[in-house]
Structure formats: C-alpha cells, structure tokens
Design an enzyme around this catalytic site. Structure first.
Site, PDB file in Angstrom:
ATOM      1  N   GLY A  12      25.316  25.115  43.987  1.00  0.00           N
ATOM      2  CA  GLY A  12      25.758  26.506  43.883  1.00  0.00           C
ATOM      3  C   GLY A  12      25.905  27.010  42.463  1.00  0.00           C
ATOM      4  N   ASP A  13      25.840  26.110  41.453  1.00  0.00           N
ATOM      5  CA  ASP A  13      25.991  26.554  40.064  1.00  0.00           C
ATOM      6  C   ASP A  13      24.732  27.277  39.593  1.00  0.00           C
ATOM      7  OD1 ASP A  13      28.547  25.735  39.591  1.00  0.00           O
ATOM      8  OD2 ASP A  13      28.029  24.042  38.293  1.00  0.00           O
ATOM      9  N   ASP A  63      55.012  36.269  44.671  1.00  0.00           N
ATOM     10  CA  ASP A  63      54.162  35.076  44.746  1.00  0.00           C
ATOM     11  C   ASP A  63      54.689  34.176  45.850  1.00  0.00           C
ATOM     12  OD1 ASP A  63      52.709  32.560  43.902  1.00  0.00           O
ATOM     13  OD2 ASP A  63      52.194  33.850  42.207  1.00  0.00           O
ATOM     14  N   LYS A 110      35.687  37.845  47.322  1.00  0.00           N
ATOM     15  CA  LYS A 110      35.758  38.812  46.215  1.00  0.00           C
ATOM     16  C   LYS A 110      34.861  40.008  46.518  1.00  0.00           C
ATOM     17  CE  LYS A 110      38.712  36.720  43.666  1.00  0.00           C
ATOM     18  NZ  LYS A 110      40.089  37.241  43.710  1.00  0.00           N
ATOM     19  N   SER A 153      35.531  38.936  40.391  1.00  0.00           N
ATOM     20  CA  SER A 153      34.943  37.820  39.655  1.00  0.00           C
ATOM     21  C   SER A 153      33.460  38.055  39.418  1.00  0.00           C
ATOM     22  CB  SER A 153      35.118  36.551  40.487  1.00  0.00           C
ATOM     23  OG  SER A 153      34.315  35.516  39.964  1.00  0.00           O
ATOM     24  N   LEU A 203      51.811  37.126  50.820  1.00  0.00           N
ATOM     25  CA  LEU A 203      51.263  38.483  50.902  1.00  0.00           C
ATOM     26  C   LEU A 203      50.363  38.668  52.125  1.00  0.00           C
ATOM     27  CD1 LEU A 203      50.969  41.278  49.484  1.00  0.00           C
ATOM     28  CD2 LEU A 203      49.097  40.291  48.146  1.00  0.00           C
ATOM     29  N   PHE A 224      46.552  39.899  41.882  1.00  0.00           N
ATOM     30  CA  PHE A 224      45.987  38.601  41.516  1.00  0.00           C
ATOM     31  C   PHE A 224      46.028  37.609  42.673  1.00  0.00           C
ATOM     32  CE2 PHE A 224      48.140  40.017  37.514  1.00  0.00           C
ATOM     33  CZ  PHE A 224      47.071  39.998  36.635  1.00  0.00           C
ATOM     34  N   TYR A 250      36.049  39.307  36.320  1.00  0.00           N
ATOM     35  CA  TYR A 250      36.312  38.377  35.221  1.00  0.00           C
ATOM     36  C   TYR A 250      35.149  37.414  35.078  1.00  0.00           C
ATOM     37  CZ  TYR A 250      41.243  39.187  36.746  1.00  0.00           C
ATOM     38  OH  TYR A 250      42.448  39.689  37.166  1.00  0.00           O
ATOM     39  N   TYR A 307      34.692  31.698  48.823  1.00  0.00           N
ATOM     40  CA  TYR A 307      35.532  32.327  47.792  1.00  0.00           C
ATOM     41  C   TYR A 307      34.830  33.557  47.216  1.00  0.00           C
ATOM     42  CZ  TYR A 307      37.423  33.276  43.170  1.00  0.00           C
ATOM     43  OH  TYR A 307      37.912  33.920  42.059  1.00  0.00           O
TER      44      TYR A 307
HETATM   45  P1  NAD Z   1      46.276  31.202  40.150  1.00  0.00           P
HETATM   46  O1  NAD Z   1      46.059  30.362  41.333  1.00  0.00           O
HETATM   47  O2  NAD Z   1      46.904  30.598  38.953  1.00  0.00           O
HETATM   48  O3  NAD Z   1      47.099  32.510  40.539  1.00  0.00           O
HETATM   49  C1  NAD Z   1      47.061  33.065  41.843  1.00  0.00           C
HETATM   50  C2  NAD Z   1      48.498  33.198  42.302  1.00  0.00           C
HETATM   51  O4  NAD Z   1      48.500  33.742  43.618  1.00  0.00           O
HETATM   52  C3  NAD Z   1      49.227  31.846  42.369  1.00  0.00           C
HETATM   53  O5  NAD Z   1      50.459  31.964  41.678  1.00  0.00           O
HETATM   54  C4  NAD Z   1      49.451  31.627  43.876  1.00  0.00           C
HETATM   55  O6  NAD Z   1      50.639  30.905  44.140  1.00  0.00           O
HETATM   56  C5  NAD Z   1      49.481  33.065  44.374  1.00  0.00           C
HETATM   57  N1  NAD Z   1      49.122  33.221  45.790  1.00  0.00           N
HETATM   58  C6  NAD Z   1      48.083  32.668  46.453  1.00  0.00           C
HETATM   59  N2  NAD Z   1      48.093  33.058  47.737  1.00  0.00           N
HETATM   60  C7  NAD Z   1      49.159  33.882  47.891  1.00  0.00           C
HETATM   61  C8  NAD Z   1      49.709  34.608  48.982  1.00  0.00           C
HETATM   62  N3  NAD Z   1      49.146  34.552  50.208  1.00  0.00           N
HETATM   63  N4  NAD Z   1      50.828  35.346  48.777  1.00  0.00           N
HETATM   64  C9  NAD Z   1      51.390  35.412  47.549  1.00  0.00           C
HETATM   65  N5  NAD Z   1      50.926  34.749  46.484  1.00  0.00           N
HETATM   66  C10 NAD Z   1      49.820  33.997  46.654  1.00  0.00           C
HETATM   67  O7  NAD Z   1      44.859  31.858  39.760  1.00  0.00           O
HETATM   68  P2  NAD Z   1      44.437  32.709  38.500  1.00  0.00           P
HETATM   69  O8  NAD Z   1      43.439  31.911  37.739  1.00  0.00           O
HETATM   70  O9  NAD Z   1      45.614  33.253  37.821  1.00  0.00           O
HETATM   71  O10 NAD Z   1      43.631  33.847  39.233  1.00  0.00           O
HETATM   72  C11 NAD Z   1      44.214  35.100  39.543  1.00  0.00           C
HETATM   73  C12 NAD Z   1      43.192  35.920  40.306  1.00  0.00           C
HETATM   74  O11 NAD Z   1      42.021  36.061  39.493  1.00  0.00           O
HETATM   75  C13 NAD Z   1      42.723  35.293  41.613  1.00  0.00           C
HETATM   76  O12 NAD Z   1      42.527  36.319  42.557  1.00  0.00           O
HETATM   77  C14 NAD Z   1      41.406  34.660  41.242  1.00  0.00           C
HETATM   78  O13 NAD Z   1      40.548  34.540  42.330  1.00  0.00           O
HETATM   79  C15 NAD Z   1      40.876  35.652  40.227  1.00  0.00           C
HETATM   80  N6  NAD Z   1      39.901  35.072  39.312  1.00  0.00           N
HETATM   81  C16 NAD Z   1      40.215  33.954  38.606  1.00  0.00           C
HETATM   82  C17 NAD Z   1      39.271  33.368  37.777  1.00  0.00           C
HETATM   83  C18 NAD Z   1      39.597  32.102  37.025  1.00  0.00           C
HETATM   84  O14 NAD Z   1      38.668  31.412  36.599  1.00  0.00           O
HETATM   85  N7  NAD Z   1      40.843  31.754  36.797  1.00  0.00           N
HETATM   86  C19 NAD Z   1      38.000  33.944  37.648  1.00  0.00           C
HETATM   87  C20 NAD Z   1      37.713  35.105  38.369  1.00  0.00           C
HETATM   88  C21 NAD Z   1      38.675  35.669  39.205  1.00  0.00           C
HETATM   89  N1  UDP Z   2      31.232  22.129  34.597  1.00  0.00           N
HETATM   90  C1  UDP Z   2      30.974  20.800  34.277  1.00  0.00           C
HETATM   91  N2  UDP Z   2      31.893  19.854  34.620  1.00  0.00           N
HETATM   92  C2  UDP Z   2      33.068  20.168  35.247  1.00  0.00           C
HETATM   93  C3  UDP Z   2      33.336  21.523  35.549  1.00  0.00           C
HETATM   94  C4  UDP Z   2      32.389  22.474  35.228  1.00  0.00           C
HETATM   95  O1  UDP Z   2      29.928  20.480  33.703  1.00  0.00           O
HETATM   96  O2  UDP Z   2      33.865  19.261  35.536  1.00  0.00           O
HETATM   97  C5  UDP Z   2      30.269  23.168  34.197  1.00  0.00           C
HETATM   98  C6  UDP Z   2      29.716  23.999  35.350  1.00  0.00           C
HETATM   99  O3  UDP Z   2      28.556  23.385  35.874  1.00  0.00           O
HETATM  100  C7  UDP Z   2      29.428  25.329  34.667  1.00  0.00           C
HETATM  101  C8  UDP Z   2      30.524  25.437  33.596  1.00  0.00           C
HETATM  102  O4  UDP Z   2      30.963  24.095  33.381  1.00  0.00           O
HETATM  103  O5  UDP Z   2      28.173  25.287  33.999  1.00  0.00           O
HETATM  104  C9  UDP Z   2      31.708  26.300  34.000  1.00  0.00           C
HETATM  105  O6  UDP Z   2      32.189  25.850  35.259  1.00  0.00           O
HETATM  106  P1  UDP Z   2      33.577  26.349  35.863  1.00  0.00           P
HETATM  107  O7  UDP Z   2      33.785  25.624  37.153  1.00  0.00           O
HETATM  108  O8  UDP Z   2      34.646  26.240  34.836  1.00  0.00           O
HETATM  109  O9  UDP Z   2      33.345  27.900  36.099  1.00  0.00           O
HETATM  110  P2  UDP Z   2      32.260  28.683  36.983  1.00  0.00           P
HETATM  111  O10 UDP Z   2      31.403  29.400  35.991  1.00  0.00           O
HETATM  112  O11 UDP Z   2      31.513  27.707  37.802  1.00  0.00           O
HETATM  113  O12 UDP Z   2      33.082  29.611  37.786  1.00  0.00           O
END
Ligand code: NAD
Ligand code: UDP
Length: 337
Positions: free
Chosen positions: A293-294, A31, A154, A124, A59, A80, A178, A150
């Site tokens: 965008g929502d 990380d 993905k 995602s 990375l 991740f 996810y 973003y």
């Molecule tokens: P997070 O930010 O907590 O974890 C990501 C980690 O990657 C962090 O620890 C960060 O320091 C590290 N990182 C970022 N850039 C880096 C780099 N260049 N080199 C090394 N490390 C680096 O996020 P998370 O919620 O744990 O998400 C993990 C993965 O899942 C991400 O790819 C995210 O896009 C994906 N994801 C998350 C969600 C969500 O809602 N949390 C939803 C869908 C997908």
């Molecule tokens: N949302 C909200 N207020 C906030 C953050 C999110 O009403 O401060 C709503 C957003 O419009 C969506 C849901 O909560 O309907 C989940 O949003 P989030 O950003 O957590 O995840 P997303 O599905 O957008 O990735």
C-alpha cells in the site's frame, strides 16, 4: 475563540492547544484517551500556564458526548478524534469505520443543535492515493487508489462534511490534508507517544536512537526515487499546529480544502541521517521488502495554504529531529501511563 478540540489529548491536538492558548484563544479538550493520556494535557497547562477543561467521552457515542458537553461553551471545533493506524484499520475495518465516521456524524449533529458553525477537520494526504503529479495540489483527484479503511474514513468524512455544509449553509468548514507530521514542541515536554510498536517512520527512528529498538526496517529501496527509498513531506508538528490556527482564524461559511505540508520531499534515508545528526546516536537499519500500500513519493504543493491562509512552514526536518530527540530522550517511555 473558545475552541473544542476533539482528540485534543493526542499528538497533534496537544501541540495545537498550546499554539491556540499562546495566541489568546481558549480551549476545551474532549478525548476518550484510547490513544493518549491526561498527562499530555497537564503538560500543555504547565507550558502555557492556562487551565484546560478536560472532558472524557467517546465521541462516537452520541448520548455520552451530548451529556458530557452539557453546559460546556465553545464557538468552534477542531476535530482530531479518530483512530489512525493504517495496518490496524485493515485488520479491524468495522471498528475504524464505526469510530471515525460515527464521531464525525455525532459531532456535526451536536454542532448544528448548538449553532456552533466553525469546523476544522484533520484529513490526510492519504486521500490522494498514488497521485500522477507530485508535488500534489488540492485539485488532484481524491479517493482514487486509497488502499486502506483508515484512508477511506478520511475521504468519506470529507464528503460527509461537504454534504452537511450543503444542508446547513452557515457552516464554515476547513478540511486540512496533513502530510507527515513529525517533531515535537522544542521544550521536549510534549511529543508523539505511540502505544506499542510505532507504525510511523519518525517515532520508530526515535526509539531506535534512544535504544528501545534494535534497528529500523526500511521498507524497500527500489522505488523510483533518488536513493530508492520512499519520499515523503515531513512537516514539523508546530508548523502544523500553526496551520490550524491560521485556518480557524480565517474560517467563513463554505468548505475549503488545504494541503498542510512543506513542499520538500525527504527519503527514509534522509530522515535516518537527519536523526543521527540531531541525536548524535547511530540509527542502524536493514532494508526489507516494501510495505503493502505504500507509494514511492508523496509531497505537498502547499501554495494554496501559503496564499489563502497566509501560512507556511518555517521549520526544517533537522529541527524536527532535534525537537523529537528532546522529547524522546527526556521521556523514553512517553507520558508513562
Ligand atoms: P492521536 O491518536 O495522537 O490523537 C487522536 C486522539 O483522538 C487521541 O487522543 C485519542 O485518544 C482520541 N480519540 C480516538 N477515538 C476517540 C473517540 N471515539 N472519542 C474521543 N476521542 C477519541 O493522533 P494524531 O496524530 O494527533 O492525529 C490527530 C488526527 O489527525 C487524527 O484524526 C489523524 O487521523 C489525523 N492525521 C494524523 C496524521 C499523523 O501522521 N499523525 C496524518 C494525517 C492525519
Ligand atoms: N517507513 C519505513 N520503515 C518504517 C516505517 C515507515 O521504511 O518502520 C517508510 C515508509 O515506507 C514511507 C515512509 O517511511 O516511505 C513514511 O512512512 P510513515 O508510515 O511514517 O507515513 P506514511 O507516509 O506511510 O503515512
């Protein structure tokens, strides 16, 4: 297995590390701590009574990563690492494309150099955009209606991994889409620790409940949903972590894509009420205009993962709120670094 977790100090990575260790696997975390702290990994060590080698490297930097991983053994990777804030990606597109795409390219080259041929990737549900049919399954078109850089990273990373696998047939890759990860380990020792103002609903609600923020802004209440607020599929992070282990343990040459979700839709107001019940604290809110965008509704059809990974969610939104409150109330300032 001995699993390299890129971004393993983050929210989903720490919970997955814990489940992997509990199942008898070994983990190595890489990380750059751009969105996390080493303290999170120390807490996983305490909870599991296992040492976790921790490598600090960016990375996206090929030379730094190669040098940092010299002599470090692993036979599989869960990837991740990446930047994940949707709004920030709109403001800083080149940074998002560079970090999220370069990281994957560096990783794939390094894996091939070293003959490490098992990869699980954090994708995602955002790749579905605004799908015509909800619950959405993996056959639905991806990439149509993606609204931010973003989400594009993905989508592009999925394609990069598919192309890499075509050129390297021994590679086994699983793309996990996810839905909305929420909750925390029930100990309350690890959880989600967003920097600054949370973008996501659940951490925002948690900060309102603990008194760090005054009220929640509900983004729109005129969607075509039962109560007019957005509907999402909230998945407990422990269920999500278990999904990674199930995917890793079944990995075979080729590329598989799975939704990881519960199949249950909950509205913003459902989430508010569930958190109020779990915490015993009020969560005041105000309805504001929709966020650009929502989409109205995004819920998983998780049937393929249920069947092929023999995995399903077992934890409810109420449980996620209880666990999130355990984390938030014990750690109002997160890991505090
Ligand atoms: P997070 O930010 O907590 O974890 C990501 C980690 O990657 C962090 O620890 C960060 O320091 C590290 N990182 C970022 N850039 C880096 C780099 N260049 N080199 C090394 N490390 C680096 O996020 P998370 O919620 O744990 O998400 C993990 C993965 O899942 C991400 O790819 C995210 O896009 C994906 N994801 C998350 C969600 C969500 O809602 N949390 C939803 C869908 C997908
Ligand atoms: N949302 C909200 N207020 C906030 C953050 C999110 O009403 O401060 C709503 C957003 O419009 C969506 C849901 O909560 O309907 C989940 O949003 P989030 O950003 O957590 O995840 P997303 O599905 O957008 O990735």
């Amino acid at each position: 297995m001995r699993v390299l977790l890129t971004g393993g100090a983050g929210y989903i990575g720490t919970h997955t590390a814990l489940v992997l260790l509990e199942r008898g696997h070994e983990v190595v975390v890489l990380d750059d701590f751009s969105n996390s702290s080493a303290e999170a990994v120390r807490r996983v060590e305490q909870l599991t009574d296992h040492a976790i080698p921790l490598i600090e490297a960016d990375l996206a930097d090929r030379y730094e990563t190669r040098a940092a991983l010299e002599g470090v053994e692993f036979d599989s990777v869960i990837h991740f690492a990446g930047l994940k804030a949707v709004g920030e990606s709109v403001a800083q597109p080149t940074r998002y494309y560079r970090v999220n795409i370069d990281s994957t390219l560096v990783l794939l080259d390094l894996m091939q150099e070293r003959g490490v041929d098992k990869l699980v990737f954090s994708s995602s549900a955002t790749v579905y955009g605004d799908p015509d049919i909800v619950p959405v399954n993996e056959q639905a078109p991806a990439g149509i209606g993606v609204t931010n850089p973003y989400g594009w990273t993905k989508f592009m990373n999925e394609q990069i991994i598919r192309d890499a696998q075509t050129a390297w047939p021994e590679l086994g890759a699983v793309l996990l889409r996810y839905f909305n990860p929420v909750g925390a380990h029930p100990s309350g020792k690890i959880g989600e620790d967003p920097l600054g103002i949370p973008n996501n609903l659940m951490p925002f609600i948690a900060q309102v409940a603990v008194g760090k923020r005054e009220k929640l802004a509900v983004f729109g209440d005129s969607y075509p949903t039962p109560d007019g607020t957005g509907v999402r599929d909230y998945i407990h992070v422990m269920d999500l972590a278990e999904g990674h282990v199930a995917a890793l343990e079944r990995i075979a040459a080729g590329v598989k894509t799975y939704n990881l979700g519960s199949g249950v839709g909950s509205s913003v107001l459902d989430a508010v009420r569930a958190f109020e019940a779990a915490s015993g604290r009020p969560v005041p809110y105000e309805v504001v205009p929709p966020r650009a965008g929502d989409v109205a509704e995004l819920v998983a059809d998780p049937a393929l993962a249920n069947r092929e990974l023999e995995w399903q969610t077992t934890r409810s939104l109420a449980e996620a709120c209880t666990d999130s409150w355990a984390w938030q109330s014990a750690n109002p300032d997160g890991y505090g670094e």
